[in-house]
Enzyme design. Structure first.
Site, mmCIF file in Angstrom:
data_model
loop_
_atom_site.group_PDB
_atom_site.id
_atom_site.type_symbol
_atom_site.label_atom_id
_atom_site.label_comp_id
_atom_site.label_asym_id
_atom_site.label_seq_id
_atom_site.Cartn_x
_atom_site.Cartn_y
_atom_site.Cartn_z
ATOM 1 N N GLU A 193 -23.030 11.674 89.809
ATOM 2 C CA GLU A 193 -22.793 13.188 88.953
ATOM 3 C C GLU A 193 -22.293 14.263 89.894
ATOM 4 O O GLU A 193 -22.552 14.333 90.989
ATOM 5 C CB GLU A 193 -24.311 13.545 88.797
ATOM 6 C CG GLU A 193 -24.372 14.822 88.204
ATOM 7 C CD GLU A 193 -25.827 15.472 88.194
ATOM 8 O OE1 GLU A 193 -26.498 14.796 87.683
ATOM 9 O OE2 GLU A 193 -25.967 16.648 87.873
ATOM 10 N N GLU B 124 -32.629 12.464 90.599
ATOM 11 C CA GLU B 124 -32.481 13.516 91.458
ATOM 12 C C GLU B 124 -33.768 13.931 92.217
ATOM 13 O O GLU B 124 -34.445 15.211 91.936
ATOM 14 C CB GLU B 124 -31.705 14.648 90.875
ATOM 15 C CG GLU B 124 -30.294 14.690 90.731
ATOM 16 C CD GLU B 124 -29.729 16.105 90.434
ATOM 17 O OE1 GLU B 124 -30.580 17.051 89.968
ATOM 18 O OE2 GLU B 124 -28.388 16.191 90.526
#
Length: 196
Positions: free
Chosen positions: A158, A71
Site C-alpha cells: 500500500e 497494518e
C-alpha cells in the site's frame, strides 16, 4: 465479525473475485485486515478459522497472495506480530505450502527494519512497508533500503501519493523518488487507491 450470512456473502465475493482476477491475469491479495484493532493477536482465533476455511478453496489458483495482518499499529511490537504469525502461517502452509504470504510490520507497516533483525523462519514470505509520499520521505526510504540490503524481501502492498491521512496535496516529487527507489530494488508495489 458479523453474522454467518454476512460471512457467507463475503466468502462468495472472494471466490468470485478469484475467478475474475484469474481470467484477467492479475494477482489478488487475500488480506486479513486489521487497523483499529491494532494488534493482530486480538483476533488470532478468527484469523485461523478464516484461513482454514478459505485456503482450500483457493489452493488451485496460482495468482493468490495471502496477507495475514494489514497494518499492526499503536504499540504493537515485532515480537507480538511474530507470535501471531507463528500461529497463522503454519495453518496456511499446511493447506497451501507454496503461495507467497505477506507479513505486516509495526507502526502501520513501516518498520521493516525490526523484521529484518528477526525475520520469520518460513520460506516464501515478504514483509510489508506502507508509505504516503507527502508524509514518509527519506527516513522511511532509508529503513527500506537497509532492510533490503540486509536480505529482507519487502513488498509495498500500500502506498499513496498524498499525506498519510489520505488527504492533502499530491506530492509528485516524493512519489517519483519512491517509485524510482522501488524500481531500483525491484520492490513490488500497489497504489492505494484507484477510485472515483
Amino acid at each position: 465479525d458479523g453474522d454467518d450470512a454476512h460471512r457467507t456473502e463475503l466468502e462468495a465475493m472472494i471466490l468470485e473475485s478469484a475467478e475474475i482476477t484469474a481470467k484477467l491475469g492479475i494477482y489478488m491479495i487475500i488480506d486479513w485486515h486489521i487497523l483499529l484493532d491494532y494488534d493482530p493477536n486480538m483476533h488470532t482465533d478468527k484469523a485461523i478459522l478464516f484461513f482454514k476455511n478459505i485456503c482450500p478453496k483457493l489452493k488451485a489458483y496460482d495468482h493468490i497472495i495471502y496477507e495475514i495482518c494489514n497494518e499492526p499499529n499503536m504499540d504493537t511490537t515485532w515480537a507480538q506480530i511474530t507470535n501471531y504469525a507463528n500461529q497463522v502461517i503454519p495453518v496456511i502452509r499446511e493447506i497451501d505450502p507454496d503461495k507467497v504470504i505477506i507479513v505486516g510490520t509495526p507502526v502501520w507497516s513501516q518498520r521493516v527494519d525490526e523484521a529484518a533483525k528477526a525475520p520469520l523462519a518460513y520460506p516464501n514470505l515478504v514483509y510489508t512497508l506502507h508509505f504516503y509520499a507527502d508524509t514518509h520521505k527519506d527516513e522511511l526510504r532509508q529503513l527500506m533500503v537497509d532492510a533490503i540490503e540486509g536480505g529482507l524481501p519487502v513488498f509495498v502492498s500500500e502506498f499513496g501519493i498524498c499525506d498519510a491521512s489520505g488527504n492533502g496535496p499530491i506530492n509528485d516529487t516524493e512519489t517519483d523518488t519512491w517509485i524510482a527507489l522501488m524500481n531500483k530494488y525491484k520492490v513490488s508495489y500497489a497504489l492505494w487507491n484507484l477510485s472515483n
